[in-house]
Write an enzyme that holds these catalytic residues in place. Structure first.
Site, PDB file in Angstrom:
ATOM      1  N   GLY A 149       0.615  -4.906   0.968  1.00 47.23           N
ATOM      2  CA  GLY A 149      -0.524  -4.957   0.169  1.00 47.23           C
ATOM      3  C   GLY A 149      -0.155  -5.635  -1.115  1.00 47.23           C
ATOM      4  O   GLY A 149      -1.311  -6.229  -1.855  1.00 47.23           O
ATOM      5  N   ALA A 160       0.896  -1.183   0.182  1.00 51.92           N
ATOM      6  CA  ALA A 160      -0.190   0.023  -0.061  1.00 51.92           C
ATOM      7  C   ALA A 160       0.939   1.044  -0.072  1.00 51.92           C
ATOM      8  O   ALA A 160       1.994   1.043   0.531  1.00 51.92           O
ATOM      9  CB  ALA A 160      -0.900  -0.040   1.202  1.00 51.92           C
ATOM     10  N   GLU A 197       4.703  -5.257   7.463  1.00 48.59           N
ATOM     11  CA  GLU A 197       3.958  -4.014   8.084  1.00 48.59           C
ATOM     12  C   GLU A 197       4.258  -3.911   9.455  1.00 48.59           C
ATOM     13  O   GLU A 197       4.164  -2.795   9.783  1.00 48.59           O
ATOM     14  CB  GLU A 197       2.373  -4.222   7.856  1.00 48.59           C
ATOM     15  CG  GLU A 197       1.741  -4.067   6.602  1.00 48.59           C
ATOM     16  CD  GLU A 197       1.664  -5.475   5.619  1.00 48.59           C
ATOM     17  OE1 GLU A 197       2.608  -6.439   6.003  1.00 48.59           O
ATOM     18  OE2 GLU A 197       0.869  -5.688   4.958  1.00 48.59           O
TER      19      GLU A 197
HETATM   20  C1  HXC Z   1       5.212   4.154  -1.167  1.00 53.09           C
HETATM   21  C2  HXC Z   1       7.097   3.188  -1.931  1.00 53.09           C
HETATM   22  C3  HXC Z   1       6.822   2.138  -1.346  1.00 53.09           C
HETATM   23  C4  HXC Z   1       5.311   2.123  -0.681  1.00 53.09           C
HETATM   24  C5  HXC Z   1       8.726   1.700  -2.476  1.00 53.09           C
HETATM   25  N1  HXC Z   1       8.282   3.075  -2.578  1.00 53.09           N
HETATM   26  N2  HXC Z   1       7.540   1.265  -1.657  1.00 53.09           N
HETATM   27  N3  HXC Z   1       6.376   4.201  -1.862  1.00 53.09           N
HETATM   28  N4  HXC Z   1       4.738   3.250  -0.685  1.00 53.09           N
HETATM   29  N5  HXC Z   1       4.954   0.930  -0.075  1.00 53.09           N
HETATM   30  C6  HXC Z   1       9.136   3.882  -3.271  1.00 53.09           C
HETATM   31  C7  HXC Z   1      10.033   4.586  -2.521  1.00 53.09           C
HETATM   32  O1  HXC Z   1       9.759   5.405  -1.556  1.00 53.09           O
HETATM   33  C8  HXC Z   1      10.987   5.202  -3.599  1.00 53.09           C
HETATM   34  O2  HXC Z   1      10.563   6.339  -4.002  1.00 53.09           O
HETATM   35  C9  HXC Z   1      10.800   4.086  -4.878  1.00 53.09           C
HETATM   36  O3  HXC Z   1       9.634   3.657  -4.409  1.00 53.09           O
HETATM   37  C10 HXC Z   1      11.842   3.030  -4.795  1.00 53.09           C
HETATM   38  O4  HXC Z   1      11.923   2.429  -3.526  1.00 53.09           O
HETATM   39  P1  HXC Z   1      13.436   2.196  -2.819  1.00 53.09           P
HETATM   40  O5  HXC Z   1      13.196   2.032  -1.394  1.00 53.09           O
HETATM   41  O6  HXC Z   1      14.444   3.477  -3.116  1.00 53.09           O
HETATM   42  O7  HXC Z   1      13.917   0.897  -3.572  1.00 53.09           O
HETATM   43  P2  HXC Z   1      14.918  -0.209  -2.805  1.00 53.09           P
HETATM   44  O8  HXC Z   1      16.037   0.314  -1.811  1.00 53.09           O
HETATM   45  O9  HXC Z   1      15.420  -1.061  -3.828  1.00 53.09           O
HETATM   46  O10 HXC Z   1      14.103  -1.002  -1.768  1.00 53.09           O
HETATM   47  C11 HXC Z   1      12.853  -1.772  -2.305  1.00 53.09           C
HETATM   48  C12 HXC Z   1      12.086  -2.105  -1.149  1.00 53.09           C
HETATM   49  C13 HXC Z   1      11.635  -0.733  -0.407  1.00 53.09           C
HETATM   50  C14 HXC Z   1      12.752  -3.106  -0.361  1.00 53.09           C
HETATM   51  C15 HXC Z   1      10.791  -2.865  -1.702  1.00 53.09           C
HETATM   52  O11 HXC Z   1      11.138   0.081  -1.298  1.00 53.09           O
HETATM   53  C16 HXC Z   1      10.506  -1.111   0.668  1.00 53.09           C
HETATM   54  O12 HXC Z   1      10.895  -1.540   1.741  1.00 53.09           O
HETATM   55  N6  HXC Z   1       9.329  -0.813   0.233  1.00 53.09           N
HETATM   56  C17 HXC Z   1       8.224  -0.637   1.415  1.00 53.09           C
HETATM   57  C18 HXC Z   1       7.793  -1.966   1.686  1.00 53.09           C
HETATM   58  C19 HXC Z   1       6.665  -2.173   2.756  1.00 53.09           C
HETATM   59  O13 HXC Z   1       6.887  -1.835   3.915  1.00 53.09           O
HETATM   60  N7  HXC Z   1       5.287  -2.459   2.176  1.00 53.09           N
HETATM   61  C20 HXC Z   1       4.298  -2.551   3.025  1.00 53.09           C
HETATM   62  C21 HXC Z   1       3.769  -1.254   3.149  1.00 53.09           C
HETATM   63  S1  HXC Z   1       2.295  -1.073   4.182  1.00 53.09           S
HETATM   64  P3  HXC Z   1      11.584   7.737  -4.014  1.00 53.09           P
HETATM   65  O14 HXC Z   1      10.800   8.699  -4.191  1.00 53.09           O
HETATM   66  O15 HXC Z   1      12.203   7.652  -2.851  1.00 53.09           O
HETATM   67  O16 HXC Z   1      12.228   7.427  -5.096  1.00 53.09           O
HETATM   68  C22 HXC Z   1       1.085  -2.103   3.497  1.00 53.09           C
HETATM   69  C23 HXC Z   1      -0.117  -2.148   4.216  1.00 53.09           C
HETATM   70  C24 HXC Z   1      -0.476  -1.369   5.647  1.00 53.09           C
HETATM   71  O17 HXC Z   1       1.084  -2.523   2.394  1.00 53.09           O
HETATM   72  C25 HXC Z   1       0.096  -0.127   5.957  1.00 53.09           C
HETATM   73  C26 HXC Z   1      -0.313   0.704   6.971  1.00 53.09           C
HETATM   74  C27 HXC Z   1       0.222   1.896   7.196  1.00 53.09           C
END
Ligand code: HXC
Length: 260
Positions: free
Chosen positions: A111, A66, A134
């Site tokens: 998500g 998400a 999460e």
């Molecule tokens: C918004 C996101 C994102 C996300 C990545 N990006 N995941 N933006 N929401 N879930 C964006 C980053 O901010 C970044 O933007 C660009 O995508 C590239 O990501 P990087 O982090 O620079 O890439 P990398 O270093 O290769 O790492 C990849 C990754 C990491 C390991 C997948 O991006 C990551 O950990 N993402 C979040 C994963 C996560 O926590 N997912 C669960 C979300 S919560 P910029 O602008 O900086 O270039 C959920 C449900 C409930 O799904 C949540 C309630 C709060």
């Protein structure tokens, strides 16, 4: 509706839907939800379309979750009042009775993992990574991850993944029953489209009811599930496609399905 965050195309009887926010690793914001809901509703309503594939653009992510940036400042009361995330499960899973496949081309996190698990099955690229991270954000899965992952891989692995946020690679996901098959990344979409075309070539009512039969296993007791299966089997015996399928077998030819 003109889409900003997804791409759609049809190839024969198969619809391909691509999450298209590669710069944000296809993070799922409210626009994606609205557009995906619309695209799946169109797929469901279009009698010429019999199976769909959902994938992510770029070779890095199916969906990294998400959209954290969209959610970070949202007050808790709004999450509750909007029944946040309810739309994903209600509209995409419950209302789509035709089969669809998730072709996971990289990160499927939070998500993203939950969306992939809403599909009827997952085909994973060899580079795919699945996780429910999460907890690291101070929350937990909100689109079904704690339920579907547990049903898919069992309590121990699901619990470990939810509590540590660690990712599972494609090999482990296949070994654990989360994904149906692994294919090289470069062949993923072609392979999923071919698989979807195979399904689209089946008698359409039988495809929908086979989907419903398997899903019933997750919703009910064994006894009730066995009855539901038997009734669906019996309903299918009343279709023209059953007569055609059996005649085609005896006459050693391909079936010509009418979807009736
Ligand atoms: C918004 C996101 C994102 C996300 C990545 N990006 N995941 N933006 N929401 N879930 C964006 C980053 O901010 C970044 O933007 C660009 O995508 C590239 O990501 P990087 O982090 O620079 O890439 P990398 O270093 O290769 O790492 C990849 C990754 C990491 C390991 C997948 O991006 C990551 O950990 N993402 C979040 C994963 C996560 O926590 N997912 C669960 C979300 S919560 P910029 O602008 O900086 O270039 C959920 C449900 C409930 O799904 C949540 C309630 C709060």
């Amino acid at each position: 509706m003109t889409y900003e965050t997804i791409l759609t195309e049809t190839r024969g009887a198969v619809t391909l839907i691509t999450l298209n926010r590669p710069k944000s690793l296809n993070a799922l914001n409210s626009t994606v939800l609205a557009e995906l809901t619309d695209a799946f509703a169109k797929f469901e309503a279009d009698g010429s379309q019999l199976c769909a594939v959902l994938t992510g653009s770029g070779d890095k992510a199916f969906a990294a979750g998400a959209d954290i940036k969209e959610m970070s400042d949202k007050p808790a009361a709004d999450f509750y009042i909007e029944d946040f995330f309810a739309g994903w499960t209600a509209d995409i899973v419950k209302k789509v009775r035709k089969p669809w496949i998730a072709a996971v081309n990289g990160f499927a996190l939070g998500g993203g993992c939950e969306l992939a698990m809403m599909a009827d099955f997952i085909i994973a690229a060899d580079t795919a990574k699945f996780g429910q991270p999460e907890i690291k954000l101070g929350v937990g899965p909100g689109m079904g991850g704690s339920q579907r992952l547990t049903r898919a891989v069992g309590k121990s692995k699901a619990m470990e993944m939810c509590l540590t946020g660690r990712m599972m690679d494609a090999e482990e996901a296949e070994r654990s029953g989360l994904v149906a098959r692994i294919v090289p990344l470069g062949e993923l979409v072609d392979d999923a489209m071919k698989t979807a075309a195979t399904i689209a070539g089946m008698p359409p009512l039988a495809a929908m009811m086979n989907k419903e039969m398997v899903n019933t296993a997750f919703e009910t007791t064994l006894d009730q599930g066995l009855i539901a299966e038997r009734r669906m089997f019996q309903v299918l015996t009343a279709t023209g496609d059953k007569d055609e399928g059996m005649a085609a077998f005896v006459e050693k030819r391909a079936g010509n399905w009418k979807g009736r």
